[in-house]
Scaffold this active site. Structure first.
Site, PDB file in Angstrom:
ATOM      1  N   THR A  31       0.821  -1.217   0.000  1.00 13.63           N
ATOM      2  CA  THR A  31       0.000   0.000   0.000  1.00 13.63           C
ATOM      3  C   THR A  31       0.850   1.260   0.000  1.00 13.63           C
ATOM      4  O   THR A  31       2.053   1.226   0.292  1.00 13.63           O
ATOM      5  CB  THR A  31      -0.916   0.046   1.242  1.00 13.63           C
ATOM      6  OG1 THR A  31      -0.086   0.163   2.401  1.00 13.63           O
ATOM      7  CG2 THR A  31      -1.789  -1.187   1.346  1.00 13.63           C
ATOM      8  N   CYS A  32       0.208   2.392  -0.290  1.00 20.85           N
ATOM      9  CA  CYS A  32       0.900   3.680  -0.346  1.00 20.85           C
ATOM     10  C   CYS A  32       0.890   4.352   1.012  1.00 20.85           C
ATOM     11  O   CYS A  32       0.593   5.546   1.126  1.00 20.85           O
ATOM     12  CB  CYS A  32       0.240   4.568  -1.390  1.00 20.85           C
ATOM     13  SG  CYS A  32       0.358   3.861  -3.021  1.00 20.85           S
ATOM     14  N   ASP A  33       1.178   3.608   2.045  1.00 20.70           N
ATOM     15  CA  ASP A  33       1.281   4.166   3.383  1.00 20.70           C
ATOM     16  C   ASP A  33       2.654   3.785   3.899  1.00 20.70           C
ATOM     17  O   ASP A  33       3.009   2.604   3.894  1.00 20.70           O
ATOM     18  CB  ASP A  33       0.183   3.598   4.285  1.00 20.70           C
ATOM     19  CG  ASP A  33       0.142   4.298   5.630  1.00 20.70           C
ATOM     20  OD1 ASP A  33       1.219   4.446   6.260  1.00 20.70           O
ATOM     21  OD2 ASP A  33      -0.946   4.700   6.065  1.00 20.70           O
TER      22      ASP A  33
END
Ligand SMILES: *Cc1c(COP(=O)(O)O)cnc(C)c1O
Length: 376
Positions: free
Chosen positions: A323-325
């Site tokens: 994910t983009c976290d």
């Protein structure tokens, strides 16, 4: 990994990460707990894995259930257990949820303060309550905070309050911290419990139950003591502190019941380095903290990882999710040793992931599906 899981994955055609849970292992774990603590009732902690097949099997085996919400209670009832086998073990409940549970037949409730006793007294007249006491969680890999429980001295007042309000002051509970590898961890909590029993008896209140909580470990990278060793240590501690007047006891295993029964299959999405000189490869999987591996928080739980290249030369890798976290990094402080030959597109197996994975998986963070679960 079990042969049944290996066989299942060989035949699986769907794309995307999944967890596969082998009911044979759950059954063996239940039987091991029942044998290790023959006079103790088992209340499976539903939150660890509420898959209907798991609940149905445990209901058939005779287990009772520790539930934290009305939906968990409904899942257990749907699995065929009766309400007298359910404890509403959350100390933080809305009064209308207590009323709903009572209406569904639940008669056993956890409290840790007089304010919660008031709610139970109003919404579940005459029910049994046990008071949770604080436990420091020393020796646990996933310690619980000060969020639940009160000091033992206060528990006496809480139970007396329940008694005065017409409830059955039934006993004491604690949780020694999850993934508790010290079999002696129950001793000091049992010393406190017996002191509470004596103090209540002095006030004319006779308690019946000690809820020994969860904490029983799953095997991750290191060996853990067997259920039998926990049973023996707990029985010794009970005898030491209660003498011949050993109370009724229950345990609430979650991780120890289902952790080792499950395995996640994931895929390598990308392998890269941050600079030409970088000695550590970054391996990105199609599952991460938001796909079910939340317990890698602070690298607390370290899952064993298998690849089809095991046996080849290894090198340290940072392992991260898709994910983009930026929080979605599984292991970085202590990198994972993975085969140099590991390549993009390879499958990776993450072992002992039957507990606290599906329930921690986000619904659709970044559009990724929640962790798919198969129970075989
Ligand atoms: C989560 C929980 C458990 C299960 O703990 P494990 O360490 O997974 O065995 C047991 N009792 C209560 C009250 C819990 O909240």
């Amino acid at each position: 990994m079990t042969d049944r899981i290996r066989e299942f994955l060989r035949n699986r055609r769907e794309d995307g990460p999944c967890v596969v849970v082998d009911l044979d292992v759950v059954r063996a774990n239940y039987n091991a707990f029942a044998r290790a603590l023959p006079d103790t009732r088992v209340f499976y902690a539903v939150k660890a894995n509420p898959a209907p097949e798991v609940l149905t099997l445990l209901a058939e085996l005779g287990s009772s259930f520790d539930c934290a919400s009305v939906p968990e209670i409904q899942m257990v009832l749907a699995a065929g257990a009766t309400a007298d086998r359910i404890s509403f073990g959350n100390t933080i409940k809305k009064e209308r949820d207590i009323a709903r549970a009572f209406q569904l037949g639940v008669r056993l409730f956890a409290v840790d303060c007089e304010e919660e006793v008031e709610k139970v007294a109003r919404a579940a007249a005459g029910a049994k309550v046990f008071c949770r006491i604080l436990c420091d969680g020393a020796g646990a890999e996933w310690p619980l905070s000060r969020k639940f429980g009160c000091v033992p001295e206060m528990a006496v007042d809480v139970l007396e309050h329940a008694h005065r309000k017409g409830l059955v002051a039934y006993g004491v509970s604690f949780h020694v911290g999850s993934q508790q590898k010290n079999v002696e961890a129950w001793d000091s909590a049992l010393a406190s419990a017996s002191a509470i029993f004596r103090a209540c008896a002095d006030r004319g209140i006779h308690l019946s139950l000690v809820n020994l909580g969860g904490g029983f470990p799953a095997r991750y990278l290191q060996d853990v003591p067997a259920a039998e060793a926990y049973g023996e240590a707990i029985f010794r501690a009970l005898s030491r502190h209660f003498g011949n007047a050993i109370p009724q006891t229950i345990i609430e295993p979650g991780r120890g019941m289902v952790g080792a029964a499950g395995m996640i299959e994931a895929e390598v999405v990308l392998i890269s380095k941050k600079s030409a000189e970088d000695e550590v490869r970054w391996v990105y999987l199609d599952i991460g903290k938001f796909g079910g591996l939340a317990e890698t928080m602070e690298e607390a739980i370290r899952y064993p990882i298998r690849t089809s290249h095991d046996g080849d030369a290894v090198e340290p890798c940072v392992l991260a999710g898709p994910t983009c976290d930026s929080a979605d990094v599984l292991y970085e402080k202590t990198p994972v040793m993975l085969p140099v030959s590991l390549a993009i597109g390879d499958k990776v197996l993450i072992e002992a992931t039957g507990a606290y994975t599906t329930t921690y998986s986000a619904v659709a963070f970044n559009g990724f599906d929640p962790l798919r679960s198969y129970v075989i």
